[in-house]
Write an enzyme that holds these catalytic residues in place. Sequence first.
Site, PDB file in Angstrom:
ATOM      1  N   TYR A  80       0.842  -1.203   0.000  1.00  0.00           N
ATOM      2  CA  TYR A  80       0.000   0.000   0.000  1.00  0.00           C
ATOM      3  C   TYR A  80       0.875   1.252   0.000  1.00  0.00           C
ATOM      4  O   TYR A  80       0.636   2.205  -0.732  1.00  0.00           O
ATOM      5  CB  TYR A  80      -0.858  -0.049   1.260  1.00  0.00           C
ATOM      6  CG  TYR A  80      -2.007   0.930   1.332  1.00  0.00           C
ATOM      7  CD1 TYR A  80      -3.305   0.519   1.016  1.00  0.00           C
ATOM      8  CD2 TYR A  80      -1.809   2.245   1.761  1.00  0.00           C
ATOM      9  CE1 TYR A  80      -4.364   1.400   1.114  1.00  0.00           C
ATOM     10  CE2 TYR A  80      -2.869   3.129   1.860  1.00  0.00           C
ATOM     11  CZ  TYR A  80      -4.148   2.701   1.543  1.00  0.00           C
ATOM     12  OH  TYR A  80      -5.196   3.573   1.640  1.00  0.00           O
ATOM     13  N   PHE A 132     -11.357  18.176 -24.279  1.00  0.00           N
ATOM     14  CA  PHE A 132     -11.933  16.851 -24.445  1.00  0.00           C
ATOM     15  C   PHE A 132     -13.265  16.832 -23.691  1.00  0.00           C
ATOM     16  O   PHE A 132     -13.475  17.639 -22.800  1.00  0.00           O
ATOM     17  CB  PHE A 132     -10.963  15.811 -23.864  1.00  0.00           C
ATOM     18  CG  PHE A 132     -11.427  14.401 -24.078  1.00  0.00           C
ATOM     19  CD1 PHE A 132     -11.510  13.879 -25.351  1.00  0.00           C
ATOM     20  CD2 PHE A 132     -11.794  13.608 -23.003  1.00  0.00           C
ATOM     21  CE1 PHE A 132     -11.951  12.579 -25.542  1.00  0.00           C
ATOM     22  CE2 PHE A 132     -12.228  12.307 -23.199  1.00  0.00           C
ATOM     23  CZ  PHE A 132     -12.310  11.792 -24.468  1.00  0.00           C
ATOM     24  N   ASP A 133     -14.184  15.913 -24.047  1.00  0.00           N
ATOM     25  CA  ASP A 133     -15.529  16.003 -23.446  1.00  0.00           C
ATOM     26  C   ASP A 133     -15.539  15.893 -21.917  1.00  0.00           C
ATOM     27  O   ASP A 133     -16.246  16.641 -21.242  1.00  0.00           O
ATOM     28  CB  ASP A 133     -16.532  15.040 -24.113  1.00  0.00           C
ATOM     29  CG  ASP A 133     -16.100  13.585 -24.093  1.00  0.00           C
ATOM     30  OD1 ASP A 133     -15.055  13.272 -23.487  1.00  0.00           O
ATOM     31  OD2 ASP A 133     -16.811  12.752 -24.673  1.00  0.00           O
ATOM     32  N   ASP A 222      -2.987  18.502 -21.335  1.00  0.00           N
ATOM     33  CA  ASP A 222      -3.801  17.291 -21.291  1.00  0.00           C
ATOM     34  C   ASP A 222      -3.078  16.359 -22.264  1.00  0.00           C
ATOM     35  O   ASP A 222      -3.210  16.473 -23.473  1.00  0.00           O
ATOM     36  CB  ASP A 222      -5.228  17.612 -21.750  1.00  0.00           C
ATOM     37  CG  ASP A 222      -6.134  16.388 -21.709  1.00  0.00           C
ATOM     38  OD1 ASP A 222      -5.616  15.271 -21.555  1.00  0.00           O
ATOM     39  OD2 ASP A 222      -7.363  16.561 -21.862  1.00  0.00           O
ATOM     40  N   ALA A 224      -2.799  13.079 -23.076  1.00  0.00           N
ATOM     41  CA  ALA A 224      -3.186  11.696 -23.409  1.00  0.00           C
ATOM     42  C   ALA A 224      -2.432  11.139 -24.619  1.00  0.00           C
ATOM     43  O   ALA A 224      -1.992   9.992 -24.616  1.00  0.00           O
ATOM     44  CB  ALA A 224      -4.693  11.621 -23.643  1.00  0.00           C
ATOM     45  N   LYS A 265      -4.320   5.933 -23.311  1.00  0.00           N
ATOM     46  CA  LYS A 265      -4.030   6.272 -24.713  1.00  0.00           C
ATOM     47  C   LYS A 265      -2.566   5.917 -25.003  1.00  0.00           C
ATOM     48  O   LYS A 265      -2.259   4.768 -25.199  1.00  0.00           O
ATOM     49  CB  LYS A 265      -4.319   7.752 -24.979  1.00  0.00           C
ATOM     50  CG  LYS A 265      -5.574   8.310 -24.285  1.00  0.00           C
ATOM     51  CD  LYS A 265      -6.855   7.658 -24.754  1.00  0.00           C
ATOM     52  CE  LYS A 265      -8.087   8.018 -23.933  1.00  0.00           C
ATOM     53  NZ  LYS A 265      -8.284   9.340 -23.420  1.00  0.00           N
ATOM     54  N   HIS A 455     -24.365  12.126 -24.321  1.00  0.00           N
ATOM     55  CA  HIS A 455     -24.126  11.216 -25.444  1.00  0.00           C
ATOM     56  C   HIS A 455     -23.689   9.829 -25.008  1.00  0.00           C
ATOM     57  O   HIS A 455     -23.776   8.881 -25.770  1.00  0.00           O
ATOM     58  CB  HIS A 455     -23.130  11.837 -26.436  1.00  0.00           C
ATOM     59  CG  HIS A 455     -21.804  12.174 -25.823  1.00  0.00           C
ATOM     60  ND1 HIS A 455     -21.621  13.292 -25.038  1.00  0.00           N
ATOM     61  CD2 HIS A 455     -20.626  11.536 -25.862  1.00  0.00           C
ATOM     62  CE1 HIS A 455     -20.352  13.311 -24.631  1.00  0.00           C
ATOM     63  NE2 HIS A 455     -19.732  12.274 -25.121  1.00  0.00           N
TER      64      HIS A 455
END
Length: 465
Positions: A80, A132-133, A222, A224, A265, A455
Site C-alpha cells: 500500500y 476533451f468532453d 492534457d 493523453a 491512450k 451522449h
Amino acid sequence: MIDHARELFESLIAEPYRTKVVERLRLPERAERERILREAFYSPAYVDARDVYVDFATDSGTGAMSDDQWSALMKGDEAYVRSRSFAAFEGAVREVFGLQHVIPTHQGRAAENIVMELLVKKGDVVLSNTHFDTTKAHVEHRGGLPIDVIGDTLWDFATPDPFKGNFDIARLELALEKYRGRVALVIVTVLNNLAGSSPVSMANIRDVRRAADRHGVKVMFDAARFAENAYFIKTREEGYGDKPIPEIVREMMSYGHGLWMSAKKDAIVNTGGFIATDDEAFARRCQEKLVLYEGFYTYGGLARRDLEAVAVGLREGLDEEYLRHRVGLVAYLGEAMERAGIVVSKPFGGSGIFVDVAALYPHLKPEQLPNVALFCDLYREGGVRAGAGNFTMHTVGPDGSIVDKVFQVARFAVPRRVYSRAHMEYVGGVMARVREVAAQSRGYRVTYMPDVLGHFFAKFAPLDA
Ligand SMILES: *Cc1c(COP(=O)(O)O)cnc(C)c1O
C-alpha cells in the site's frame, strides 16, 4: 549503402511486432445485426462488444499490451505504502516528461477532477485548443466556462494544414484580454483528440506559453496522446526531423506548468492516469485530494501492478517504429475511406479518422440526427462500431464574445496494436456500402438524453416515413 529491407519495412508500414495471443471476433448475421440495433435503442452505447466485429468506438484503454507489460504486471508489488511498483512508475514519468512530482490516478478524468477542483472556481474561464468532453464537463461541473480557441481550418476538412490542432493565437490573446482576471488555466491538449485527432506544433505551444505568461496564467497539458503529437512534430515541423522523440516530448512539456494524462491512450494500458508537475506546493495539494477521492499517494486508485504496466507502456509508446506504424495504419484507414468516396478530415490525424457526416447525409437536417443514422448504417451494413456524436464547442467571435460551433463528425478511433490492415480495408468496404444506402435513411429522434455527458447514455428511435 541503401538498406532495401528498411525501405520496404517503412514504405509498407509493416508491423514492428507479431501476434502472441489472439482474441476471436465474430460478425453477427445481417438479421441479427438488425435485432441487436433495435434492442440497443439505436445507440452505440448499448451494443454489446461481443456483437461488434471491428470496434472503433474509442482508442481509450483498448490497446494490446506487450509481453513486457504483461510480465511487468506479474512483478507488481502490492504494498500500500511506497511499493517498488510506485518507484518504477514515478521513475518512468519523471524520465519521459522531465517533471519531478508524480501523482497516480485511476484514469484521466480522475486527474481532471482533482486539477479542476484546485484551479477552477465558479465564474472562471478555462481556455484550450479543444477541451476533451470529460475535461469540458469537469470545468462546467466547477461552474467554469470552457472556451475552445481553435483555428478555423479545423472546420474545413480539405485544407491541408499540418497542425489543425493548434491554438488560434489571435483568439487566445483576445480571450485572455476579454476575460482578464477570470482565466484560471490554459490547457494544451496534445494531440487535439476531438479536433480531427490533429497535432499541435512546437511553435504554437511556445506561443501559447508566451501569451499565457503575459497574463500570468498557468499552462497545463492534457497529455493523453503526447507521443503521437511528438511524432507529428518530428515528421511535419521544420527543424525537428533529426530530433529523437523523447527529446521532442521533453521540449513540449518544458512549456507547461505540469500535465495530466489518461494513460489509456499513449501509455497503451487498459487503465491508469496521473498528474505530473514541478510545482511542489501544487503537487502536495493534489495528493491531499487524491487521498480523499482515489487512494494513498503511491497508488491513486490503481492496483500497483497497473503502475508497472504504465511504466513500461510509456516508454514503448515513444518507440518511433511503433509510432510510424500506428500513424501509418490510421492513414491507411483514411485512404480506404477516401477510395469509398467518404469525406474525411485531412491531413490524417494520430488516433483515428473523422468522417464528415453532413456530406454523407445531405438530405437529413441536424435535428434528424445524421450521426445516429451513420452509426446505425455502419453497424447494420458491417457490424462496425464508431463514435458518432454532435461535438459542441464554445469558441470566441471577433469581439471576444462566445460563439457556439456544432459539428457533426463520426470518429473512427483505432485501438493500439489491435487491428490489421485487412480490418481497415474491411471498414473501407463497409463505408462504400454505407454511402450507397445513406440516401434511404429517414433520420432518428432522441428518446432519452440526460444533461451531463448525455451522449454516453442517449437512446434513439428511427423517424417514420
Ligand atoms: C481520454 C481522455 C481524457 C479522459 O481520460 P479517461 O482516462 O478516459 O478518464 C481526457 N483528455 C483527453 C484528451 C482524452 O483523450
